[in-house]
Design an enzyme around this catalytic site. Structure first.
Site: not given
Length: 211
Positions: A72, A132, A45, A49
């Site tokens: 994200t 998640k 993953e 960011r």
């Protein structure tokens, strides 16, 4: 949603831990992915960011055995960019309707974020069966997951956020946990220093965790 669920379950079955990666330099992408795959953690993953994240996804997607996703995801633009970069799945911290719709429209298999029973039930009603659980420790951790297991037996979770080498075994021992996300396998200091052997060893230990 069966195809989405089947693909996410397939990913979850490959290894007990999904490394959550923050990578600032595209040059680190391939050796990092290779080290993680060698260590037994093929599902990666890459969090969006850093400015380099999309390039990192594209580079990691070329590594044999790697299954690269984008984490994200918070905007529709994130979804489109991640898919274009070669992400094979997406991960969200939360699950607003428009964001979930964008992933479905893009055909991007999704591990959607949920922290409460209401969020989990809403996603279940839309056909999602693997969620998640984020932020895991902040949302009550193992106790909350145990609590959700009773009334929501059809759901499985990937706890992320505060999962560590010390508590990962306890999370993975839960019947409704299929895998967990962790950032300790490839922390930014090791990535920046190019400590691929150490990262591979950390991956090997994480891959051997029982579940």
């Amino acid at each position: 949603m069966k195809n989405n669920t089947a693909y996410i379950r397939e990913l979850a079955a490959l290894a007990p831990i999904i490394p959550v990666l923050v990578v600032e330099d595209v040059a680190h992408a391939v050796p990092l992915a290779e080290a993680l795959v060698r260590g037994g953690l093929p599902v990666l993953e890459v969090t969006l960011r850093t400015p380099a994240a999309l390039g990192v996804i594209a580079a990691m997607a070329t590594v044999a055995g790697a299954r690269v996703g984008a984490g994200t995801l918070v905007t529709i633009a994130d979804v489109e960019a991640a898919k274009a970069a070669g992400a094979t799945f997406g991960v969200t911290p939360g699950s607003p309707v428009a964001l979930v719709d964008a992933c479905l429209a893009a055909g991007l298999p999704l591990l959607p974020g949920a922290a409460t029973a209401t969020e989990a039930m809403t996603l279940q009603a839309r056909g999602f069966e693997v969620l998640k659980f984020f932020p895991a420790e902040g949302a009550g951790g193992i106790k909350t997951l145990k609590g959700l297991g009773g009334p929501l037996p059809g759901l499985s979770f990937c706890p992320t956020g505060g999962v560590t080498p010390e508590n990962a075994r306890d999370y993975l021992a839960l019947s409704n946990v299929v895998c967990a996300g962790g950032s300790w396998i490839a922390p930014s200091n090791l990535v920046k220093a190019g400590k691929w052997d150490e990262i591979e060893e950390r991956a090997r230990h994480a891959a051997a965790l029982p579940r």
